[in-house]
Design an enzyme around this catalytic site. Sequence first.
Site, PDB file in Angstrom:
ATOM      1  N   GLY A 217      -6.440  65.131  66.901  1.00 53.27           N
ATOM      2  CA  GLY A 217      -6.840  66.633  66.854  1.00 53.27           C
ATOM      3  C   GLY A 217      -8.201  66.563  67.018  1.00 53.27           C
ATOM      4  O   GLY A 217      -9.371  65.746  66.716  1.00 53.27           O
TER       5      GLY A 217
ATOM      6  N   ARG B 151       7.264  56.901  67.295  1.00 50.53           N
ATOM      7  CA  ARG B 151       6.817  56.389  68.518  1.00 50.53           C
ATOM      8  C   ARG B 151       6.639  54.784  68.393  1.00 50.53           C
ATOM      9  O   ARG B 151       6.487  53.986  69.303  1.00 50.53           O
ATOM     10  CB  ARG B 151       5.320  56.654  68.560  1.00 50.53           C
ATOM     11  CG  ARG B 151       5.109  58.348  69.124  1.00 50.53           C
ATOM     12  CD  ARG B 151       3.681  58.808  69.012  1.00 50.53           C
ATOM     13  NE  ARG B 151       3.559  59.282  67.793  1.00 50.53           N
ATOM     14  CZ  ARG B 151       2.499  60.016  67.392  1.00 50.53           C
ATOM     15  NH1 ARG B 151       1.571  60.152  68.140  1.00 50.53           N
ATOM     16  NH2 ARG B 151       2.490  60.488  66.280  1.00 50.53           N
TER      17      ARG B 151
END
Length: 459
Positions: A142, A17
């Site tokens: 997460g 990214r």
Amino acid sequence: MKNGLAAVILAAGKGTRMKSALPKVLHPICGQPMLYYPLEAAKLAGFTQLKVVIGHQAERVSETFTDEDITWIRQTDQLGTGHALMCAADALCGYSGPLLLHCGDVPLLKPDTLQQLLNYHSQQKATVTVLTAQMPNPQGYGRIIRDGEQILQIVEEKEADEQQRQVTEINAGTYLFDAAFVLSALKGLNKNNAQGEYYLTDVVAAAVAAGEKTRALCVEDPTEVMGINDRCQLAEAEVLMRWKINAELMFGGVSMPDPTTVYIDNGVQIGIDTILHPNVHLHGKTTIGKNCIVETGVVVVDSQIADGTHLKAGSVVEESQLGPGCIIGPMAHLRPGNVLTGNNKIGNFVEMKKSVLGKKSQASHLTYIGDSEVGENVNFGCGTITCNYDGVNKHKTTVEDDVFVGSDCQFVAPVTIGRNSLIAAGSTITKDVPPDSLALSRTEQTNIDGWRLRKQKKS
Ligand code: UD1
Ligand code: CA
């Protein structure tokens, strides 16, 4: 294997990214590669055995940290965070203490926080302790699924259902493990998930299934655990770290009228009552003394500046040492290798390179001093040039104490100017000058009476 607490730091990923040819963990933040900070935090928290997992451009990463005592571990294919820790299993063989797992892309985490995590893990006698944070925008992280103090599982964003996505407590990616447990639990991981990777986070559910105690320590300041995945987050981390550096300096007695525009690398030292004006950049191994004034637009790189020096607007100082009480600029350029002994004045549009200036020597305007050794109390007039380069080699100019150089002179090196001599304005000096003498090398002036009028009449 060495004694002491062990830490594994994950740094093998490509950092897709980031869209960069540079590995993610080498992108700089306040003058240091990102990975420097997790390593430093682990060391300061008391972890002495550092094991860093590398893969993507592995050499480039390890070569950046050759001064550090690190065991480098290869993860040739990046099959996920769980797989990364599996690669470190051999290096951890026989280790039975608490194991820290930290990520190379979490640069803002404080050593204190790692220490708290270690203390909490030991206190609770937990098998797995996860560092967590309450994130206002938890996207991409997460999520922590709890039953009271027990952490039941960590669900990655891509696997999370609608309800799990609402959870704002996130996994920071930093854990303390019982080493033996985690190494055996890794063997049970699989890739049956949205990313087809071995998730380290699955170890939590495995611990619960095995009847082990799992805990979480939630940090107060969520910015500390921010993971850097793209360049916007990189910039955000840089802003936060820059503010931290500047705040520490201000609390230490340095003034900054507008700290949001002052760019100081990690490790730069500055003495009390020094004032840094807006748009100042201080980089690398730089130190600045007490009572200095650093005006707007100044850039200092790898230089040592002594007390009471005034760097005026727009000046650039690179790899140089400045003694006390110097006045530099505006718009002066000290290229690498200068030593200014003290009380020197280097003024407007003066360039220096690899030169030594004795005390109180000065060049106030439009001058180039290169490859020179200059004594004390020397005055260079406006427009002095050391002609140090003959097209092939560089040559040295020596100017002894108390020399006065008139304006617009050139010294064709190699050449030595004896002490207390005077160089007449407009001279080109090609031969050594003996001490106490006058050197003059310009053609005598001729005046022709009425010449202009006669020309004008003709036309
Ligand atoms: C990971 C966690 C997520 C957590 C987040 C915190 C997993 C599955 N997810 O997600 O729960 O909220 O970190 O920032 O662990 N790495 C390797 N080898 C690999 C894969 C990754 O060394 O095969 C390294 C990366 O270089 C990076 C770190 O591990 O330094 C984290 O990997 P990344 O892909 O950024 O994980 P996230 O998706 O952020
Ligand atoms: Ca990450």
